[in-house]
Design an enzyme around this catalytic site. Structure first.
Site, PDB file in Angstrom:
ATOM      1  N   GLY A   8       1.893   8.650   8.543  1.00  0.00           N
ATOM      2  CA  GLY A   8       2.040   7.385   9.253  1.00  0.00           C
ATOM      3  C   GLY A   8       3.488   6.932   9.272  1.00  0.00           C
ATOM      4  O   GLY A   8       3.770   5.732   9.200  1.00  0.00           O
ATOM      5  N   GLY A  11       4.958   4.134  11.852  1.00  0.00           N
ATOM      6  CA  GLY A  11       4.607   2.719  11.801  1.00  0.00           C
ATOM      7  C   GLY A  11       5.645   1.879  11.091  1.00  0.00           C
ATOM      8  O   GLY A  11       6.684   2.377  10.641  1.00  0.00           O
ATOM      9  N   GLN A  12       5.366   0.589  10.989  1.00  0.00           N
ATOM     10  CA  GLN A  12       6.288  -0.338  10.322  1.00  0.00           C
ATOM     11  C   GLN A  12       6.601   0.104   8.899  1.00  0.00           C
ATOM     12  O   GLN A  12       7.757   0.311   8.526  1.00  0.00           O
ATOM     13  CB  GLN A  12       5.678  -1.748  10.296  1.00  0.00           C
ATOM     14  CG  GLN A  12       6.435  -2.721   9.391  1.00  0.00           C
ATOM     15  CD  GLN A  12       5.730  -4.031   9.184  1.00  0.00           C
ATOM     16  OE1 GLN A  12       6.099  -5.029   9.793  1.00  0.00           O
ATOM     17  NE2 GLN A  12       4.715  -4.075   8.324  1.00  0.00           N
ATOM     18  N   ASP A  13       5.558   0.253   8.071  1.00  0.00           N
ATOM     19  CA  ASP A  13       5.769   0.581   6.667  1.00  0.00           C
ATOM     20  C   ASP A  13       6.340   1.975   6.491  1.00  0.00           C
ATOM     21  O   ASP A  13       7.219   2.199   5.650  1.00  0.00           O
ATOM     22  CB  ASP A  13       4.454   0.467   5.892  1.00  0.00           C
ATOM     23  CG  ASP A  13       3.952  -0.961   5.796  1.00  0.00           C
ATOM     24  OD1 ASP A  13       4.612  -1.861   6.354  1.00  0.00           O
ATOM     25  OD2 ASP A  13       2.907  -1.176   5.165  1.00  0.00           O
ATOM     26  N   ALA A  81      -1.199   6.055   6.944  1.00  0.00           N
ATOM     27  CA  ALA A  81      -1.765   6.359   8.249  1.00  0.00           C
ATOM     28  C   ALA A  81      -3.064   5.609   8.475  1.00  0.00           C
ATOM     29  O   ALA A  81      -3.631   5.008   7.555  1.00  0.00           O
ATOM     30  CB  ALA A  81      -1.990   7.865   8.374  1.00  0.00           C
ATOM     31  N   SER A  84      -4.683   0.353  12.136  1.00  0.00           N
ATOM     32  CA  SER A  84      -4.201  -0.739  11.287  1.00  0.00           C
ATOM     33  C   SER A  84      -4.540  -2.135  11.780  1.00  0.00           C
ATOM     34  O   SER A  84      -4.136  -3.120  11.166  1.00  0.00           O
ATOM     35  CB  SER A  84      -2.675  -0.632  11.124  1.00  0.00           C
ATOM     36  OG  SER A  84      -2.033  -0.722  12.387  1.00  0.00           O
ATOM     37  N   SER A 125      -5.629  -2.784   1.269  1.00  0.00           N
ATOM     38  CA  SER A 125      -5.492  -4.018   2.041  1.00  0.00           C
ATOM     39  C   SER A 125      -6.165  -5.201   1.362  1.00  0.00           C
ATOM     40  O   SER A 125      -7.258  -5.075   0.796  1.00  0.00           O
ATOM     41  CB  SER A 125      -6.104  -3.837   3.432  1.00  0.00           C
ATOM     42  OG  SER A 125      -6.142  -5.059   4.143  1.00  0.00           O
ATOM     43  N   GLU A 127      -7.558  -7.390   2.919  1.00  0.00           N
ATOM     44  CA  GLU A 127      -8.763  -7.674   3.695  1.00  0.00           C
ATOM     45  C   GLU A 127     -10.031  -7.288   2.940  1.00  0.00           C
ATOM     46  O   GLU A 127     -11.111  -7.805   3.208  1.00  0.00           O
ATOM     47  CB  GLU A 127      -8.716  -6.922   5.026  1.00  0.00           C
ATOM     48  CG  GLU A 127      -7.661  -7.408   5.998  1.00  0.00           C
ATOM     49  CD  GLU A 127      -8.068  -8.682   6.732  1.00  0.00           C
ATOM     50  OE1 GLU A 127      -9.279  -8.901   6.914  1.00  0.00           O
ATOM     51  OE2 GLU A 127      -7.166  -9.447   7.110  1.00  0.00           O
ATOM     52  N   TYR A 148     -12.463  -2.595   9.486  1.00  0.00           N
ATOM     53  CA  TYR A 148     -11.194  -2.191   8.872  1.00  0.00           C
ATOM     54  C   TYR A 148     -11.247  -2.370   7.360  1.00  0.00           C
ATOM     55  O   TYR A 148     -10.888  -1.470   6.588  1.00  0.00           O
ATOM     56  CB  TYR A 148     -10.063  -3.032   9.460  1.00  0.00           C
ATOM     57  CG  TYR A 148      -8.727  -2.871   8.757  1.00  0.00           C
ATOM     58  CD1 TYR A 148      -7.897  -1.792   9.050  1.00  0.00           C
ATOM     59  CD2 TYR A 148      -8.292  -3.803   7.807  1.00  0.00           C
ATOM     60  CE1 TYR A 148      -6.670  -1.643   8.408  1.00  0.00           C
ATOM     61  CE2 TYR A 148      -7.081  -3.661   7.166  1.00  0.00           C
ATOM     62  CZ  TYR A 148      -6.271  -2.582   7.475  1.00  0.00           C
ATOM     63  OH  TYR A 148      -5.062  -2.445   6.822  1.00  0.00           O
ATOM     64  N   LYS A 152     -11.080   0.431   4.298  1.00  0.00           N
ATOM     65  CA  LYS A 152     -10.065   0.353   3.240  1.00  0.00           C
ATOM     66  C   LYS A 152     -10.716   0.295   1.855  1.00  0.00           C
ATOM     67  O   LYS A 152     -10.214   0.887   0.886  1.00  0.00           O
ATOM     68  CB  LYS A 152      -9.169  -0.872   3.454  1.00  0.00           C
ATOM     69  CG  LYS A 152      -8.136  -0.715   4.560  1.00  0.00           C
ATOM     70  CD  LYS A 152      -7.061   0.289   4.178  1.00  0.00           C
ATOM     71  CE  LYS A 152      -5.935   0.337   5.191  1.00  0.00           C
ATOM     72  NZ  LYS A 152      -4.894   1.334   4.839  1.00  0.00           N
ATOM     73  N   ARG A 183       6.890  -4.760  13.533  1.00  0.00           N
ATOM     74  CA  ARG A 183       5.469  -4.990  13.771  1.00  0.00           C
ATOM     75  C   ARG A 183       5.137  -4.726  15.241  1.00  0.00           C
ATOM     76  O   ARG A 183       5.883  -5.148  16.135  1.00  0.00           O
ATOM     77  CB  ARG A 183       5.095  -6.431  13.446  1.00  0.00           C
ATOM     78  CG  ARG A 183       4.545  -6.667  12.060  1.00  0.00           C
ATOM     79  CD  ARG A 183       3.242  -5.966  11.837  1.00  0.00           C
ATOM     80  NE  ARG A 183       2.630  -6.330  10.557  1.00  0.00           N
ATOM     81  CZ  ARG A 183       1.878  -5.519   9.851  1.00  0.00           C
ATOM     82  NH1 ARG A 183       1.640  -4.291  10.288  1.00  0.00           N
ATOM     83  NH2 ARG A 183       1.336  -5.911   8.724  1.00  0.00           N
TER      84      ARG A 183
END
Length: 328
Positions: A8, A11-13, A81, A84, A125, A127, A148, A152, A183
């Protein structure tokens, strides 16, 4: 020279982590589903694309995963990855579960079969907790309320089981919300920043949002990738909450963003009930005390800093002298 594989990386991270690891002297390999056609726009923005060994890897394919690990023989793997977006997970639950849960399982199995001393970091996450009116710590029970979050949570328990059963160095960073200019546009924070900047330039008039009373613990993404690395340098693998310890409503985020640009958000923001999720978390609060004490890590940037940095970056693409505009 240590070798790290980032799943991944685009992506941002993944992009910020790649830059961080390069600065630590790592040889960095970045994985994407199709490295030949991916633009790697974030790596280009950070001016590091040419410093990374870019490879094609689909971690939902076990044979592809174990072949890649045996070839690279990384010291550390960072699994960032997977699909997201919480909102999108309601529309694509199967793809979300496969990309997050199955991908994580394949990495664990590939490490086990390879017999290589590979350390694995898994991006968890907040979440997973559901509403956290009392700040969540590492002992807080999961109550996932989206496809999601369910994926996770599954990945978290997979890793916990493999760590115990096979003595793997594997850990999950339970990441609360963290933002940056990298982002994607469909994230609400970037959507707010982009719209506010366009409104300030008379390129737009209004912004449509759903529930602006939700409360989140927002951090700065470059701070969080440092925490990921610190987790991988410990004598024993442990899971950690990565958060600022401060939470704010989305309404506060909007207010600060528009005020920074000398705008009144009430004149431009429209509430659209269609944008509400089927189930949503009202409050997200994290307790990073364990990470503060054991990793010696603490978030450096607060909400005002995050918003100002995101606005400045957004304006850079529109003004030749964004600093004077921001301070005017």
């Amino acid at each position: 020279m240590k070798k790290a594989l980032i799943c991944g990386v685009s992506g941002q991270d993944g992009s910020y982590l790649a830059k961080f690891l390069l600065n630590q002297g790592y040889r960095v390999f970045g994985a994407s589903r199709d490295a030949q056609t991916s633009s790697f726009i974030n790596l280009k923005k950070l001016n590091i694309k040419d410093e990374i060994g870019l490879i094609s890897l689909n971690i939902t394919d076990f044979s592809n995963t174990i072949e890649c690990i045996n070839k690279i023989k990384p010291d550390e793997i960072y699994n960032l990855a997977g699909q997201s977006s919480v909102r999108l997970s309601f529309e694509q639950p199967h793809e979300t579960h496969e990309s997050i849960s199955t991908g994580n399982l394949n990495l664990l199995e590939a490490i086990r079969f390879s017999n290589l001393p590979v350390k694995l970091f898994n991006a968890g996450s907040s979440e997973c907790f559901g509403d956290t009116r009392i700040p969540a710590n590492e002992s807080t029970i999961f109550h996932p309320r989206s496809p999601y979050a369910i994926a996770k949570a599954t990945a978290f328990w997979q890793l916990d089981n493999y760590r115990e059963a096979y003595n793997l160095y594997a850990c999950t960073g339970i990441l609360f919300n963290h933002e940056s200019p990298l982002r994607p546009d469909h994230f609400v924070t970037k959507k707010i920043i982009s719209a506010a900047c366009k409104i300030s330039q008379n390129k737009a008039r209004n912004l449509s949002l759903g529930n602006i009373n939700i409360e989140r613990d927002w951090g700065w993404a470059p701070d969080y990738v440092e925490a990921m690395w610190l987790m991988m340098q410990q004598d024993q693998p442990k899971d950690y909450i990565i958060a600022t310890g401060q939470s704010h409503t989305l309404k506060e985020f909007i207010t600060i963003a528009f005020k920074t640009l000398n705008l009144h958000w009430e004149e431009h923001v429209e509430i659209d009930e269609v944008l509400r999720r089927p189930t949503d978390l009202q409050i997200g609060r994290g307790d990073p005390a364990k990470a503060n004490a054991e990793l010696k890590w603490k978030a450096k940037f607060g909400l005002n800093d995050i918003i100002e940095n995101m606005i400045e970056d957004e304006l850079v693409s529109s003004f030749s002298n964004p600093g004077s505009y921001l301070n005017s």
